[in-house]
Scaffold this active site. Structure first.
Site, PDB file in Angstrom:
ATOM      1  N   LYS A 198       0.840  -1.200   0.000  1.00 50.04           N
ATOM      2  CA  LYS A 198       0.000   0.000   0.000  1.00 50.04           C
ATOM      3  C   LYS A 198       0.873   1.247   0.000  1.00 50.04           C
ATOM      4  CE  LYS A 198      -3.870  -1.874   2.738  1.00 50.04           C
ATOM      5  NZ  LYS A 198      -4.931  -1.696   1.728  1.00 50.04           N
ATOM      6  N   ARG A 205     -10.492 -11.178   1.639  1.00 49.35           N
ATOM      7  CA  ARG A 205     -11.386 -12.153   1.007  1.00 49.35           C
ATOM      8  C   ARG A 205     -10.760 -13.549   1.017  1.00 49.35           C
ATOM      9  NH1 ARG A 205     -11.442  -8.786  -4.466  1.00 49.35           N
ATOM     10  NH2 ARG A 205     -11.154  -7.137  -2.932  1.00 49.35           N
TER      11      ARG A 205
HETATM   12  N1  BES Z   1      -8.188  -3.805   4.404  1.00 50.78           N
HETATM   13  C1  BES Z   1      -8.259  -3.370   3.084  1.00 50.78           C
HETATM   14  C2  BES Z   1      -9.489  -2.528   2.787  1.00 50.78           C
HETATM   15  C3  BES Z   1      -9.534  -1.184   3.466  1.00 50.78           C
HETATM   16  C4  BES Z   1      -8.781  -0.128   2.999  1.00 50.78           C
HETATM   17  C5  BES Z   1     -10.383  -0.993   4.525  1.00 50.78           C
HETATM   18  C6  BES Z   1      -8.847   1.103   3.621  1.00 50.78           C
HETATM   19  C7  BES Z   1     -10.472   0.250   5.136  1.00 50.78           C
HETATM   20  C8  BES Z   1      -9.696   1.300   4.679  1.00 50.78           C
HETATM   21  C9  BES Z   1      -8.292  -4.556   2.121  1.00 50.78           C
HETATM   22  O1  BES Z   1      -7.528  -5.640   2.509  1.00 50.78           O
HETATM   23  C10 BES Z   1      -7.721  -4.071   0.826  1.00 50.78           C
HETATM   24  O2  BES Z   1      -6.585  -3.731   0.803  1.00 50.78           O
HETATM   25  N2  BES Z   1      -8.541  -4.040  -0.237  1.00 50.78           N
HETATM   26  C11 BES Z   1      -8.115  -3.557  -1.496  1.00 50.78           C
HETATM   27  C12 BES Z   1      -8.624  -4.486  -2.547  1.00 50.78           C
HETATM   28  C13 BES Z   1      -8.018  -4.261  -3.902  1.00 50.78           C
HETATM   29  C14 BES Z   1      -6.574  -4.655  -3.905  1.00 50.78           C
HETATM   30  C15 BES Z   1      -8.786  -5.048  -4.926  1.00 50.78           C
HETATM   31  C16 BES Z   1      -8.661  -2.151  -1.679  1.00 50.78           C
HETATM   32  O3  BES Z   1      -9.786  -1.889  -1.287  1.00 50.78           O
HETATM   33  O4  BES Z   1      -7.900  -1.305  -2.180  1.00 50.78           O
HETATM   34 MN    MN Z   2      -5.502  -5.428   1.888  1.00 56.14          MN
END
Ligand code: BES
Ligand code: MN
Ligand code: ZN
Length: 482
Positions: free
Chosen positions: A261, A335
Site C-alpha cells: 500500500k 477475502r
Molecule cells: N483492508 C483493506 C481494505 C480497506 C482499505 C479498509 C482502507 C479500510 C480502509 C483490504 O484488505 C484491501 O486492501 N482491499 C483492497 C482491494 C483491492 C486490492 C482489490 C482495496 O480496497 O484497495
Molecule cells: Mn488489503
C-alpha cells in the site's frame, strides 16, 4: 462509572438537561425545579443538536449542562446518541462524583427501548482510548443517574443497554490497540480470556493446525509475517440447534504485502481486525444477556506483511474448499482468509445462516462513506429484520447488489478463480462476489465495514478511532431472531 436509574435522593454535582430547539430554556428549567435567570444566558445557547452550555447555580445541583436536541420532529436514535456523546464528553473534563441526566420532554419508541438506548449511549460515550498516554484526560463521575422512577423492569432494561455498550467498547478497544500489541496471538488470548469470563467456549488453531485443516489461503496470507496466524473458534449456547455463524476478518495489520500500500494512512491498517473485534463484542454481549440461541464465531487472524517468504502476485493457492485461487493482488487478502473461514463454517457446522463482518474494501467508503456499511446477501429474508434493528440504535447500512454480471471479472486462465476484479469496476461488489463463491447455498449476509469501523475525526456521535459498528445491530438482530 455506575449507570443507574433513579429519582436522586443524593446530591448531584451536575444535571444534564436536554432542550429541544422549540422549547423555552426557562420552561425546561422550571420543569426540573431549577431556579436560574435564563434571560442572562439563553442567547448563548442555540439548542442545535449537540450544542452544550454549562451554567452555574448557587443551589443544588451547582452545575446545569444544557444540551441541544435540535428539532422535535427529527428526534431519533442518532440525535439522542449525539446529545449524550457531547454531554458525556464534556463531563469527562470536569471532576465530578455524581451526574444526573434528565430525560427529554418527548421520547421516541417505547420507554423501554429509549432507556436501553440511553444506557448503551452513556456507556458507549464514556469510552476513551488513552492507555498509552501519560496524561489521562478522562475523569468519569462515580455515579451517572438517569432520572426516571426506578421500576424493576426498566432497571433490567437499562442494565442490558449498558451491557451492550460495554461490549461495543471492548470491541473498539481491540481495534484501537496498535498492531505491535494487538497481534493474532493477542486477539486469541483476549478471546480465551473473554470465553472464561463470560461463559462461552473458545478454541484456537495455531499455524500447524491451520495447515492441517487445509486452510491454504490463510496460510498464504500469513506467510510473510513472523507472527503466527491464529484461527479463533468461539461457541455459545444450545448446541442442539443449527448455529448462526459469525465470521470476522482478523487482519491485525495489512501492509498490502508484496502489492504494498502507499505509506499515507497505512498506520490505520491496524484496524483491519475490526470484523473479528465485532464478533468478540457480540459474543460478550450475547453471553451476558444469556440469549437463547446457538452461536458460533470464526476469526481468521493474521498479519499481511512483506518478506522473502511472502505470497507473491501470480502464486496459485489451494483453498480450504479445494478450489484454487490465483493471487493477482496480495492486498486483496481479506477475502482470502474469509474464504477459508466460510468454507470451514460449512464443513464443520450446518449453519442456519452466516454473517460476516470485514473491513474488506476501500471502495465501500468511496460509495457509502463512513456512515453506511455495505450490506450484501444471497437471501432477502433478513433485510427487513436488520432494517428494523438498525432504526433502534442508528447503526446504518445500505444494501448493495451481488451482481452476477461481474463474476466474470474474476475468471482466471490458470486457476479456478482469481482474487480481484477489474480496476475501478465495482470493487466493493466483486469483493463480495468472491466471498459468495465460497458460501454455497447457506443463507449469508456480508457487511463491508471498510468505511464504518473507523472514523478519522471526532464526530458528533463518535470519537476518532474505532467505532464498534455492528455490535449493537447484531445483538439486536439475534435477539429478535425467531
Ligand atoms: N483492508 C483493506 C481494505 C480497506 C482499505 C479498509 C482502507 C479500510 C480502509 C483490504 O484488505 C484491501 O486492501 N482491499 C483492497 C482491494 C483491492 C486490492 C482489490 C482495496 O480496497 O484497495
Ligand atoms: Mn488489503
Ligand atoms: Zn485488509
Amino acid at each position: 462509572m455506575n449507570i443507574t436509574l433513579a429519582r436522586p435522593k443524593q446530591k448531584l454535582d451536575l444535571l444534564i438537561l436536554p432542550v429541544f430547539k422549540e422549547s423555552e430554556i426557562k420552561q425546561a428549567l422550571k420543569q426540573n425545579k431549577i431556579d436560574l435567570p435564563s434571560e442572562s444566558f439563553s442567547a448563548d445557547f442555540k439548542k442545535e443538536l449537540g450544542d452544550t452550555l454549562v451554567v452555574y447555580s448557587q443551589n443544588d445541583p451547582k452545575r446545569i449542562l444544557l444540551v441541544g436536541l435540535g428539532e422535535k420532529k427529527s428526534f431519533e436514535a442518532q440525535s439522542w446518541r449525539i446529545a449524550i456523546e457531547s454531554s458525556v464528553n464534556l463531563i469527562k473534563s470536569l471532576k465530578l462524583s455524581a451526574v444526573g441526566l434528565a430525560l427529554p420532554q418527548k421520547l421516541f419508541g417505547t420507554l423501554k427501548d429509549f432507556i436501553e438506548l440511553t444506557g448503551f449511549a452513556v456507556a458507549y460515550s464514556s469510552y476513551e482510548f488513552e492507555e498509552y498516554k501519560k496524561e489521562k484526560k478522562v475523569n468519569l463521575p462515580k455515579e451517572f443517574i438517569i432520572l426516571q422512577n426506578e421500576q424493576s423492569t426498566l432497571k433490567k432494561t437499562l442494565e442490558q443497554g449498558v451491557i451492550i455498550g460495554t461490549a461495543a467498547n471492548a470491541s473498539k478497544d481491540l481495534s484501537n490497540h496498535p498492531a505491535n500489541v494487538a497481534t493474532p496471538t493477542h486477539l486469541a488470548d483476549h478471546a480465551l480470556k473473554a470465553a472464561k469470563q463470560f461463559n462461552f467456549t473458545c478454541k484456537v488453531l495455531g499455524s500447524k493446525e491451520i495447515q492441517n485443516e487445509g486452510m491454504g489461503l490463510l496460510t498464504a496470507v500469513s506467510a510473510g509475517s513472523e507472527e503466527p496466524a491464529k484461527f479463533i473458534i468461539l461457541e455459545y449456547g444450545n448446541t442442539k440447534k443449527p448455529p448462526v455463524v459469525l465470521v470476522g476478518k482478523g487482519l491485525t495489520f495489512d501492509s498490502g504485502g508484496i502489492s504494498i500500500k502507499p505509506s499515507e494512512k497505512m498506520e490505520e491498517m491496524k484496524y483491519d481486525m475490526s470484523g473479528g473485534a465485532v464478533v468478540l463484542g457480540v459474543f460478550e454481549a450475547v453471553a451476558k444477556l444469556k440469549l437463547p440461541i446457538h452461536l458460533v464465531g470464526l476469526i481468521p487472524s493474521s498479519e499481511n506483511l512483506v518478506s522473502g517468504k511472502a505470497v507473491k502476485p501470480g502464486d496459485i493457492i489451494k483453498s480450504h474448499s479445494g478450489e484454487t485461487v490465483e493471487i493477482i493482488n496480495t492486498d486483496a487478502e481479506g477475502r482470502l482468509v474469509l474464504a477459508d473461514a466460510l468454507s470451514f463454517a460449512n464443513k464443520h457446522y450446518k449453519p442456519r445462516m452466516i454473517l460476516d463482518f470485514a473491513t474488506l474494501t476501500g471502495a465501500v467508503s468511496v460509495a457509502l462513506g463512513d456512515q453506511y456499511t455495505g450490506y450484501f446477501s444471497n437471501t432477502k429474508a433478513f433485510v427487513k429484520d436488520f432494517q428494523k434493528a438498525s432504526e433502534k440504535m442508528s447503526e446504518k447500512f445500505w444494501e448493495l447488489p451481488l451482481a452476477e454480471e461481474y463474476q466474470t471479472q474474476m475468471k482466471s486462465s490458470v486457476a479456478d478463480i482469481k482474487n480481484v476484479g477489474e480496476h475501478h469496476n465495482g470493487g466493493v461488489i466483486t469483493a463480495a462476489l468472491f466471498l459468495k463463491h465460497f458460501v454455497g447455498t447457506t443463507p449469508w449476509i456480508h457487511f463491508d465495514t471498510g468505511g464504518t469501523s473507523w472514523t478519522t475525526s471526532n464526530k458528533s456521535f463518535a470519537k476518532a478511532g474505532s467505532t464498534g459498528w455492528g455490535v449493537y445491530l447484531t445483538v439486536e438482530f439475534l435477539r429478535q431472531l425467531k
